[in-house]
Design a protein around this motif. Structure first.
Motif, mmCIF file in Angstrom:
data_model
loop_
_atom_site.group_PDB
_atom_site.id
_atom_site.type_symbol
_atom_site.label_atom_id
_atom_site.label_comp_id
_atom_site.label_asym_id
_atom_site.label_seq_id
_atom_site.Cartn_x
_atom_site.Cartn_y
_atom_site.Cartn_z
ATOM 1 N N PRO A 30 0.913 -1.323 -0.110
ATOM 2 C CA PRO A 30 0.033 -0.026 -0.049
ATOM 3 C C PRO A 30 0.832 1.302 0.138
ATOM 4 C CG PRO A 30 -0.194 -1.252 2.207
ATOM 5 C CD PRO A 30 0.763 -1.895 1.256
ATOM 6 N N GLY A 31 0.452 2.353 -0.784
ATOM 7 C CA GLY A 31 1.365 3.318 -0.916
ATOM 8 C C GLY A 31 2.219 3.462 -1.906
ATOM 9 N N GLU A 45 13.765 9.610 -7.551
ATOM 10 C CA GLU A 45 14.681 9.348 -6.441
ATOM 11 C C GLU A 45 15.851 8.413 -6.740
ATOM 12 O OE1 GLU A 45 11.774 7.968 -3.510
ATOM 13 O OE2 GLU A 45 10.726 9.759 -4.110
ATOM 14 N N TYR A 232 17.099 18.323 -7.322
ATOM 15 C CA TYR A 232 16.191 17.458 -6.513
ATOM 16 C C TYR A 232 16.303 18.031 -5.046
ATOM 17 C CZ TYR A 232 13.800 13.348 -4.307
ATOM 18 O OH TYR A 232 13.124 12.941 -3.725
ATOM 19 N N TYR A 233 17.660 18.187 -4.527
ATOM 20 C CA TYR A 233 17.323 18.629 -3.275
ATOM 21 C C TYR A 233 17.524 20.027 -2.769
ATOM 22 C CZ TYR A 233 19.000 13.825 -2.536
ATOM 23 O OH TYR A 233 19.029 12.441 -2.035
ATOM 24 N N ILE A 243 27.401 8.538 -2.675
ATOM 25 C CA ILE A 243 26.353 7.453 -3.101
ATOM 26 C C ILE A 243 26.124 6.759 -4.275
ATOM 27 C CG2 ILE A 243 25.310 7.789 -0.778
ATOM 28 C CD1 ILE A 243 22.963 9.271 -2.858
ATOM 29 N N GLN A 281 13.237 1.464 -3.614
ATOM 30 C CA GLN A 281 12.138 2.362 -3.360
ATOM 31 C C GLN A 281 10.876 1.512 -2.676
ATOM 32 O OE1 GLN A 281 12.652 5.508 -2.575
ATOM 33 N NE2 GLN A 281 14.470 5.302 -3.814
ATOM 34 N N LEU A 284 11.573 0.279 0.861
ATOM 35 C CA LEU A 284 11.587 1.331 1.759
ATOM 36 C C LEU A 284 10.013 1.650 2.178
ATOM 37 C CD1 LEU A 284 14.396 3.601 0.704
ATOM 38 C CD2 LEU A 284 14.263 2.314 2.902
ATOM 39 N N ILE A 285 9.011 1.657 0.954
ATOM 40 C CA ILE A 285 7.639 1.914 1.140
ATOM 41 C C ILE A 285 7.209 0.678 1.908
ATOM 42 C CG2 ILE A 285 5.724 2.139 -0.168
ATOM 43 C CD1 ILE A 285 7.361 3.911 -2.139
ATOM 44 N N ASP A 290 16.591 0.448 5.836
ATOM 45 C CA ASP A 290 17.729 0.814 4.974
ATOM 46 C C ASP A 290 18.904 -0.239 4.875
ATOM 47 O OD1 ASP A 290 19.040 2.433 3.061
ATOM 48 O OD2 ASP A 290 20.216 3.467 4.560
ATOM 49 N N THR B 68 13.447 4.518 12.150
ATOM 50 C CA THR B 68 14.003 4.206 11.371
ATOM 51 C C THR B 68 14.848 5.141 10.579
ATOM 52 O OG1 THR B 68 13.733 3.475 8.679
ATOM 53 C CG2 THR B 68 12.123 4.948 9.582
ATOM 54 N N GLY B 69 16.197 4.682 10.123
ATOM 55 C CA GLY B 69 17.133 5.701 9.499
ATOM 56 C C GLY B 69 18.066 5.249 8.656
ATOM 57 N N PRO B 70 18.899 5.996 8.019
ATOM 58 C CA PRO B 70 19.931 5.385 6.967
ATOM 59 C C PRO B 70 21.200 4.821 7.838
ATOM 60 C CG PRO B 70 20.281 7.788 7.321
ATOM 61 C CD PRO B 70 19.056 7.532 8.127
ATOM 62 N N GLN B 76 21.064 12.306 2.151
ATOM 63 C CA GLN B 76 20.439 11.434 0.991
ATOM 64 C C GLN B 76 19.670 10.558 1.456
ATOM 65 O OE1 GLN B 76 23.777 12.350 -0.568
ATOM 66 N NE2 GLN B 76 23.263 12.924 -2.641
ATOM 67 N N VAL B 79 16.564 11.150 3.191
ATOM 68 C CA VAL B 79 15.266 11.869 2.374
ATOM 69 C C VAL B 79 14.678 10.519 1.508
ATOM 70 C CG1 VAL B 79 15.048 12.938 0.130
ATOM 71 C CG2 VAL B 79 16.578 14.101 1.543
ATOM 72 N N ASP B 80 15.325 9.418 1.271
ATOM 73 C CA ASP B 80 14.643 8.389 0.761
ATOM 74 C C ASP B 80 13.684 7.888 1.782
ATOM 75 O OD1 ASP B 80 15.914 7.995 -1.514
ATOM 76 O OD2 ASP B 80 17.463 6.399 -1.137
ATOM 77 N N ILE B 81 14.265 7.903 2.946
ATOM 78 C CA ILE B 81 13.329 7.258 4.173
ATOM 79 C C ILE B 81 12.191 8.107 4.333
ATOM 80 C CG2 ILE B 81 13.432 6.904 6.678
ATOM 81 C CD1 ILE B 81 16.059 5.309 6.054
ATOM 82 N N ASN B 83 10.686 9.830 2.073
ATOM 83 C CA ASN B 83 9.873 9.613 0.821
ATOM 84 C C ASN B 83 8.960 8.485 1.208
ATOM 85 O OD1 ASN B 83 10.702 11.932 -0.494
ATOM 86 N ND2 ASN B 83 12.270 11.033 -1.519
ATOM 87 N N SER B 84 9.745 7.273 1.852
ATOM 88 C CA SER B 84 8.998 6.118 1.958
ATOM 89 C C SER B 84 7.735 6.225 3.102
ATOM 90 C CB SER B 84 9.923 4.846 2.245
ATOM 91 O OG SER B 84 10.441 5.165 3.508
ATOM 92 N N ALA B 87 4.782 8.035 1.733
ATOM 93 C CA ALA B 87 4.065 7.148 0.707
ATOM 94 C C ALA B 87 3.502 6.014 1.568
ATOM 95 C CB ALA B 87 5.140 6.297 -0.157
ATOM 96 N N ARG B 88 3.869 5.882 2.883
ATOM 97 C CA ARG B 88 3.101 4.934 3.750
ATOM 98 C C ARG B 88 2.166 5.786 4.740
ATOM 99 N NH1 ARG B 88 7.785 2.252 6.501
ATOM 100 N NH2 ARG B 88 6.487 0.987 7.515
ATOM 101 N N PRO B 105 13.427 20.107 0.621
ATOM 102 C CA PRO B 105 12.177 19.757 -0.126
ATOM 103 C C PRO B 105 11.394 18.415 0.130
ATOM 104 C CG PRO B 105 14.151 20.131 -1.362
ATOM 105 C CD PRO B 105 14.486 19.950 0.037
ATOM 106 N N ARG B 109 7.235 18.511 1.185
ATOM 107 C CA ARG B 109 6.238 17.649 0.457
ATOM 108 C C ARG B 109 5.456 17.055 1.485
ATOM 109 N NH1 ARG B 109 10.147 16.724 -3.616
ATOM 110 N NH2 ARG B 109 10.899 14.759 -2.873
#
Lengths: 338, 331
Positions: A30-31, A45, A232-233, A243, A281, A284-285, A290, B68-70, B76, B79-81, B83-84, B87-88, B105, B109
């Motif tokens: 979901p999501g 991303e 993006y950032y 990375i 991604q 993660l969702i 990580d 939760t973290g990197p 960066q 940011v991935d985390i 964003n997820s 979405a959740r 940014p 959002r």
């Protein structure tokens, strides 16, 4: 025989994996499916990795490696930011200068490798240190940020509110690279050098000049990735490209390009970019940490190389065993190895 | 003019009413909400201490809590985390940022989707969060750091600084406060060098050794970073300079306990990380309930009453660890 477990089935397998992953995440997580644009926006991303992977493909096809891509993208982004913020240069002009600078840094890599005869691994490892220290020195204690709305569109905008700008650029560039490698004399020479350096040399190919241009292309793409990250950032940092390197190499190798050079194509790399990006991604969702996703990417790199080597004549040549089973036999090819 | 005064009076009384209302009503916890805590990286003991406090508070606040973290201290990765988490569909995201600009940014959002954003310890740009919990006021921390070495190395000490990275927001803010306080209170104290340990224990140790070799006149090292303080203390001990050079910094009691007992670190300011984790959850709950204004007051049972001042909440005064009190704290 050149085609052992041919690149064609490899690409087909990648397509199947991508479709399975994408639909799996859409249904089970979901999501993840978040409307047409929302789902496509996930690509924003990870596509900077894809830009680097395209440029890196060219270098790896020659049998070389470029470890300086991360520092080139960080340095290019810092140069762009300083030109905009401290010298008031027009944003897009600054972008052009920074991409040009990336090309220059890549060209310098090529010069060191071909003129000073330093192995690509050592040469780009050294320039990686040099470029990243320059970037840190230039960025200073408070790296610039805030480059305006128009510039932000590059990293996060969508054309007509539907298709992310990054995705459109990536598709256009992927097609361009594919044409470059399969339909131009330069591309042919590139693959030939990777496949058999001496043969290319005796066939009259100017190996050094082809290689120099390959590193230049890699530098340009790395710099472009850095610019997209900056957009993006909406900020730059000297270490923002760090990375990029390892994931991009993973994408190139998973895409079917042999780490020894001379084998593989851009379609596979493009698919691998999508697979690794969607996987990360999506996981993660789905709520995996990580740590788990990073571990999985390592496992994927290892198994993809192992599988490829086991099936290729450079490894155990399982491919030729399978080919002897008539029902799996692909159409005969005329190309021969020796 | 008259209407202006009237308006001010009305708004002041409204504010007072709101404050009174808050002080009386308890927090609405009828609906379960999902709150995430995103540290700079996972696996560092100070952040685990925040988590420990947050888990305690989450139970009583009807919060479904996620930590939760990197894997590395990268913005960066954060940011991935984030964003997820968007979405959740989390209700609130709490974060201590690796750098203030890169996270903005994606946090914006999140806010646009109605997610409450609370930053703590290391802030993000003010327009990218609803509230910021500052661990201690910067001037107070600067004073505590200087006083922690002045008492032992004297008001004329030659001081070396060992920080994390040149662009670490909170370290730079503390060091700014250190310089201001030093110049005003101990004009003969001098900072002879500033070095960076990149928040890495081994790099901090070698930076500490470099300082002691290159500047033998140094009698105090101010290292306001977890890894840097341990590195500075280890360097002093390695060269047998206990009692001659004194270190201080901002580190959790578990990592400096041995050095405090050995006398290399006489005093080291920080704050109660477990309590701060609790406060983070209370603010997240209030922010998700839309029950907190930019200037407000609220009470947390067991912690005290807090004032919100232009969206910033100061958690506490510095808590100075010494050989006498360090065994009371375990994080």
């Amino acid at each position: 025989m050149r085609y052992l477990f041919p690149s064609q089935p490899w690409d087909r397998a990648l397509v199947a994996i991508l479709v399975a992953l994408f639909s799996g995440f859409c249904i089970l997580t979901p999501g993840f499916y978040n409307g047409f644009h929302g789902t496509l926006a996930i690509t924003e991303e990870f596509l900077p990795f894809g830009f680097v992977a395209l440029g890196l493909s060219v270098v790896i096809l020659t049998g070389g490696i470029d470890l300086s891509v991360g520092s080139i993208s960080g340095l290019a982004a810092v140069i762009m930011a300083i030109l905009i913020k401290s010298y008031g240069l027009n944003t897009w002009l600054a972008v052009l200068v920074a991409v040009g600078a990336g090309g220059g840094l890549g060209w310098l890599n090529g010069q060191i490798i071909t003129r000073l005869r330093v192995e690509p691994l050592i040469a780009t490892l050294s320039t990686n240190f040099i470029y990243s220290s320059i970037a840190i020195a230039l960025a200073g204690a408070s790296p610039p940020y805030g480059f305006g709305h128009a510039f932000g569109e590059l990293g996060t905008g969508a054309i007509a509110g539907w298709v992310p700008v990054q995705l459109v650029i990536f598709i256009v560039l992927a097609i361009g690279f594919s044409v470059l490698i399969t339909r131009t004399g330069y591309g042919r020479r590139l693959v030939m050098i990777g496949y058999n350096r001496d043969a290319a040399h005796y066939a009259g190919v100017s190996v050094a000049s082809v290689e120099r241009r390959a590193y230049c292309i890699s530098g340009v793409m790395a710099a472009f990735a850095g610019i997209v990250l900056a957009s993006y950032y909406d900020a730059v940092r000297a270490d923002m490209g760090d990375i990029l390197l390892l994931t991009s190499i993973t994408m190139v190798v998973l895409g079917g390009i042999s780490i020894f050079g001379g084998e593989g194509g851009i379609l596979g790399v493009t698919l691998a970019v999508m697979i690794l990006g969607v996987l990360r991604q999506g996981m993660l969702i789905a709520g995996f940490s990580d740590m788990v996703t990073t571990m999985l990417i390592g496992a994927i790199l290892l198994s993809s190389i192992a599988i490829k080597n086991l099936f290729s004549s450079r490894g155990f040549d399982f491919g030729s065993i399978i080919r002897r089973l008539s029902f799996l036999r692909p159409p005969e090819r005329m190309t021969s190895r020796s | 003019m008259k209407s202006l005064i009237k308006m001010l009076l009305v708004s002041a009384s409204l504010g007072a009413m709101a404050t009174a209302a808050h002080a009386q009503t308890s927090i609405d916890t009828s609906k379960t909400i999902k709150v995430a805590m995103v540290p700079k990286l996972i696996g560092l003991s100070v952040f685990k201490a925040n988590e420990q406090g947050a888990i305690e508070a989450a139970k009583s606040l009807n919060i479904n809590f996620l930590y939760t973290g990197p894997v590395t201290a990268s913005a960066q990765g954060q940011v991935d985390i984030i964003n997820s988490l968007v979405a959740r569909k989390f209700d609130a995201i709490t974060v201590t940022s690796n750098n203030p600009t890169e996270l903005a940014p994606s946090l914006k959002r999140a806010m646009a989707q109605g997610i409450a954003v609370v930053s703590y310890d290391s802030d993000v740009s003010p327009d990218a969060r609803d509230f910021f919990i500052q661990n201690t006021a910067y001037p107070a921390m600067g004073k505590a750091l200087v006083d922690s070495v002045e008492a032992y190395a004297g008001p004329n000490a030659q001081v070396a600084i060992l920080s994390s990275t040149p662009d670490a927001a909170i370290q730079n803010a503390w060091l700014g406060a250190v310089k201001t306080y030093m110049a005003a209170t101990y004009p003969n104290m001098k900072i002879v060098t500033t070095q960076y340990g990149q928040s890495s224990p081994s790099l901090s140790l070698s930076a500490g050794l470099n300082i002691l070799h290159a500047y033998p006149q140094v009698t105090a090292i101010i290292a306001p970073d977890g890894a840097a303080e341990v590195g500075a203390a280890a360097a002093i001990e390695k060269l047998g300079l206990q009692g001659k050079v004194f270190a201080t910094g901002a580190s959790d009691p578990n990592s400096i306990r041995q050095y405090v007992k050995d006398g290399v670190i006489k005093a080291s300011p920080l704050w109660d990380e477990v309590g701060e984790g609790k406060l983070v959850m209370y603010v997240a709950r209030l922010a998700a309930n839309h029950a907190l204004k930019s200037d407000d007051t609220f009470t947390v049972p067991g912690l005290g009453t807090y004032t919100v001042n232009n969206k910033v909440i100061i958690f506490s005064k510095p808590l100075v660890f010494t050989a006498e009190n360090i065994d009371k704290y375990n994080f």
